[in-house]
Design a protein around this motif. Structure first.
Motif, PDB file in Angstrom:
ATOM      1  N   GLU A 106      -7.808   9.512   0.243  1.00  0.00           N
ATOM      2  CA  GLU A 106      -7.309   8.668  -0.852  1.00  0.00           C
ATOM      3  C   GLU A 106      -6.953   7.303  -0.275  1.00  0.00           C
ATOM      4  O   GLU A 106      -6.447   7.209   0.857  1.00  0.00           O
ATOM      5  CB  GLU A 106      -6.083   9.292  -1.501  1.00  0.00           C
ATOM      6  CG  GLU A 106      -6.457  10.479  -2.381  1.00  0.00           C
ATOM      7  CD  GLU A 106      -5.376  10.821  -3.398  1.00  0.00           C
ATOM      8  OE1 GLU A 106      -4.950   9.941  -4.164  1.00  0.00           O
ATOM      9  OE2 GLU A 106      -4.963  11.990  -3.401  1.00  0.00           O
ATOM     10  N   VAL A 107      -7.207   6.270  -1.062  1.00  0.00           N
ATOM     11  CA  VAL A 107      -6.879   4.916  -0.596  1.00  0.00           C
ATOM     12  C   VAL A 107      -5.515   4.512  -1.160  1.00  0.00           C
ATOM     13  O   VAL A 107      -5.335   4.381  -2.374  1.00  0.00           O
ATOM     14  CB  VAL A 107      -7.954   3.894  -1.021  1.00  0.00           C
ATOM     15  CG1 VAL A 107      -7.551   2.482  -0.583  1.00  0.00           C
ATOM     16  CG2 VAL A 107      -9.310   4.269  -0.425  1.00  0.00           C
ATOM     17  N   VAL A 108      -4.556   4.370  -0.240  1.00  0.00           N
ATOM     18  CA  VAL A 108      -3.232   3.876  -0.613  1.00  0.00           C
ATOM     19  C   VAL A 108      -3.188   2.404  -0.216  1.00  0.00           C
ATOM     20  O   VAL A 108      -3.470   2.059   0.937  1.00  0.00           O
ATOM     21  CB  VAL A 108      -2.108   4.652   0.112  1.00  0.00           C
ATOM     22  CG1 VAL A 108      -0.742   4.079  -0.260  1.00  0.00           C
ATOM     23  CG2 VAL A 108      -2.172   6.149  -0.220  1.00  0.00           C
ATOM     24  N   GLY A 109      -2.872   1.537  -1.167  1.00  0.00           N
ATOM     25  CA  GLY A 109      -2.911   0.103  -0.876  1.00  0.00           C
ATOM     26  C   GLY A 109      -1.582  -0.568  -1.126  1.00  0.00           C
ATOM     27  O   GLY A 109      -0.956  -0.393  -2.181  1.00  0.00           O
ATOM     28  N   TYR A 110      -1.177  -1.321  -0.128  1.00  0.00           N
ATOM     29  CA  TYR A 110       0.046  -2.123  -0.258  1.00  0.00           C
ATOM     30  C   TYR A 110      -0.197  -3.156  -1.357  1.00  0.00           C
ATOM     31  O   TYR A 110      -1.288  -3.728  -1.443  1.00  0.00           O
ATOM     32  CB  TYR A 110       0.275  -2.803   1.092  1.00  0.00           C
ATOM     33  CG  TYR A 110       1.610  -3.465   1.312  1.00  0.00           C
ATOM     34  CD1 TYR A 110       2.756  -3.100   0.612  1.00  0.00           C
ATOM     35  CD2 TYR A 110       1.743  -4.461   2.286  1.00  0.00           C
ATOM     36  CE1 TYR A 110       3.974  -3.708   0.858  1.00  0.00           C
ATOM     37  CE2 TYR A 110       2.957  -5.068   2.542  1.00  0.00           C
ATOM     38  CZ  TYR A 110       4.072  -4.705   1.821  1.00  0.00           C
ATOM     39  OH  TYR A 110       5.279  -5.307   2.075  1.00  0.00           O
ATOM     40  N   VAL A 111       0.818  -3.423  -2.189  1.00  0.00           N
ATOM     41  CA  VAL A 111       0.639  -4.412  -3.265  1.00  0.00           C
ATOM     42  C   VAL A 111       0.287  -5.795  -2.735  1.00  0.00           C
ATOM     43  O   VAL A 111      -0.193  -6.628  -3.497  1.00  0.00           O
ATOM     44  CB  VAL A 111       1.871  -4.585  -4.192  1.00  0.00           C
ATOM     45  CG1 VAL A 111       1.885  -3.575  -5.299  1.00  0.00           C
ATOM     46  CG2 VAL A 111       3.147  -4.655  -3.431  1.00  0.00           C
ATOM     47  N   ASN A 112       0.543  -6.040  -1.457  1.00  0.00           N
ATOM     48  CA  ASN A 112       0.181  -7.337  -0.867  1.00  0.00           C
ATOM     49  C   ASN A 112      -1.333  -7.387  -0.680  1.00  0.00           C
ATOM     50  O   ASN A 112      -1.869  -7.381   0.424  1.00  0.00           O
ATOM     51  CB  ASN A 112       0.885  -7.522   0.490  1.00  0.00           C
ATOM     52  CG  ASN A 112       2.390  -7.622   0.371  1.00  0.00           C
ATOM     53  OD1 ASN A 112       2.991  -6.944  -0.468  1.00  0.00           O
ATOM     54  ND2 ASN A 112       3.006  -8.443   1.188  1.00  0.00           N
ATOM     55  N   SER A 113      -2.033  -7.409  -1.803  1.00  0.00           N
ATOM     56  CA  SER A 113      -3.494  -7.367  -1.826  1.00  0.00           C
ATOM     57  C   SER A 113      -3.946  -8.009  -3.135  1.00  0.00           C
ATOM     58  O   SER A 113      -3.161  -8.080  -4.097  1.00  0.00           O
ATOM     59  CB  SER A 113      -3.972  -5.912  -1.747  1.00  0.00           C
ATOM     60  OG  SER A 113      -3.294  -5.125  -2.714  1.00  0.00           O
ATOM     61  N   THR A 114      -5.203  -8.419  -3.185  1.00  0.00           N
ATOM     62  CA  THR A 114      -5.681  -9.069  -4.415  1.00  0.00           C
ATOM     63  C   THR A 114      -5.860  -8.029  -5.540  1.00  0.00           C
ATOM     64  O   THR A 114      -5.992  -6.824  -5.270  1.00  0.00           O
ATOM     65  CB  THR A 114      -7.039  -9.747  -4.173  1.00  0.00           C
ATOM     66  OG1 THR A 114      -7.976  -8.722  -3.809  1.00  0.00           O
ATOM     67  CG2 THR A 114      -6.962 -10.800  -3.070  1.00  0.00           C
ATOM     68  N   ALA A 115      -5.937  -8.519  -6.765  1.00  0.00           N
ATOM     69  CA  ALA A 115      -6.166  -7.618  -7.907  1.00  0.00           C
ATOM     70  C   ALA A 115      -7.514  -6.919  -7.760  1.00  0.00           C
ATOM     71  O   ALA A 115      -7.654  -5.735  -8.099  1.00  0.00           O
ATOM     72  CB  ALA A 115      -6.118  -8.420  -9.207  1.00  0.00           C
ATOM     73  N   ALA A 116      -8.508  -7.637  -7.230  1.00  0.00           N
ATOM     74  CA  ALA A 116      -9.838  -7.036  -7.059  1.00  0.00           C
ATOM     75  C   ALA A 116      -9.776  -5.880  -6.062  1.00  0.00           C
ATOM     76  O   ALA A 116     -10.468  -4.865  -6.226  1.00  0.00           O
ATOM     77  CB  ALA A 116     -10.820  -8.097  -6.580  1.00  0.00           C
TER      78      ALA A 116
END
Ligand code: 13P
Ligand code: SF4
Length: 300
Positions: A106-116
């Protein structure tokens, strides 16, 4: 002629606008805001507001998150060049490639990332809930993007998970060195060290407490100490000093995020006058990014 703050107050009422500001913003911006907080607190505030217009004082990924949660509202950002360097360290196609290399993860992504990028994630997290999110996902295999330090910190707290780390980092937190922290500890003996999890592991090893900017305020409030060594961006000092009077805070020198200082009172006034710059995202990006962001908000 009315002052800038009076003109802002007038326009805010006319437009039914709310001003949200991150803990790293300039003191004068924090003082104008309806809510000051960390990324998670501001995302929650954005999801709950009944204002028609959100003025987001922070970096662009935060304003984008507000738009993802409120596609029908107007989201303004005083300066749309306020870009978080870490959010530039990962692209949607890199996430798609990482999925192919790690089937079943599963890909967990920090919110410090673009909307795309968010549109390619299974779930987002902030520094405040990363450990809870990582431990809550179904799969034991995780790809954590883009912050290697927050990913490593979450992995240390969730040994049952097998976490593939990314190569992103925050230049401000990354630059805080063990030597700087040791010097601060020597200069202020007995002061607890509180660190943001974007710091490198050897720096976190010197901390008495590790948490988001909001968690730092909770730590100081519940402590009987007078002095604290705070390993994060210096803007945090204003919030800590206003909410915890009588306490003294020591920051590493040069921990300044230029992007977070781009929102100014004049910029807030201008964006409310002109209703620009606005955050615009395609309906498809909003639809795909919404689920991981809403999942993040549901797990604190
Ligand atoms: P918070 O999650 O504490 O708001 O931190 C966001 C951030 O950008 C830290 O550099
Ligand atoms: Fe991004 Fe670092 Fe600035 Fe936070 S402090 S907004 S992670 S560059």
């Amino acid at each position: 002629m009315d002052s800038v703050s009076e003109r802002i107050a007038k326009l805010k009422a006319e437009r039914n606008a709310v001003i949200l500001a991150h803990n790293y913003c300039l003191p004068e911006v924090q003082d104008l805001a309806d809510k000051v907080g960390d990324s998670l607190g501001l995302s929650i505030a954005a999801s709950e507001t009944d204002a028609d217009v959100i003025v987001f004082c922070g970096v662009t990924f935060m304003a984008e998150t507000a738009k993802i949660l409120n596609p029908e509202k107007t989201v303004l950002i005083p300066d749309d060049a306020a870009i978080c360097s870490m959010a530039q360290m990962c692209t949607p196609s890199e996430i798609i490639e990482a999925r192919k290399r790690n089937p079943g993860a599963e890909v967990v992504g920090y919110v410090n990332s673009t909307a795309a990028c968010k549109a390619e994630m299974d779930v987002c997290c902030t520094s405040s809930n990363a450990v809870s999110i990582v431990s809550s996902v179904d799969s034991d295999d995780i790809v954590f993007v883009p912050d290697a330090n927050l990913g490593a910190y979450s992995a240390s707290r969730c040994p049952q998970k097998d976490i593939v780390l990314w190569h992103g980092f925050c230049p401000i937190h990354q630059s805080i060195s063990v030597k700087q922290v040791e010097d601060l500890i020597r200069a202020h003996p007995g002061a607890p060290v509180i660190a943001h999890p974007e710091c490198r592991a050897p720096v976190l090893a010197l901390a008495d407490d590790i948490g988001s900017t909001e968690a730092m305020i909770r730590f100081v409030r519940s402590s009987d100490k007078r002095e604290f060594i705070v390993l994060t961006e210096v803007g945090m000092g204003h919030r800590l000093e206003s909410e915890c009077p009588g306490r003294v805070f020591h920051f590493p020198s040069a921990a300044v995020c230029g992007a977070m200082k781009m929102a100014t009172p004049e910029g807030i006034l201008s964006c409310l006058e002109t209703m620009s710059p606005q955050v615009t995202l395609s309906p498809e990006t909003i639809e795909r990014a919404r689920r991981p962001v809403e999942r993040m908000i549901s797990i604190h």
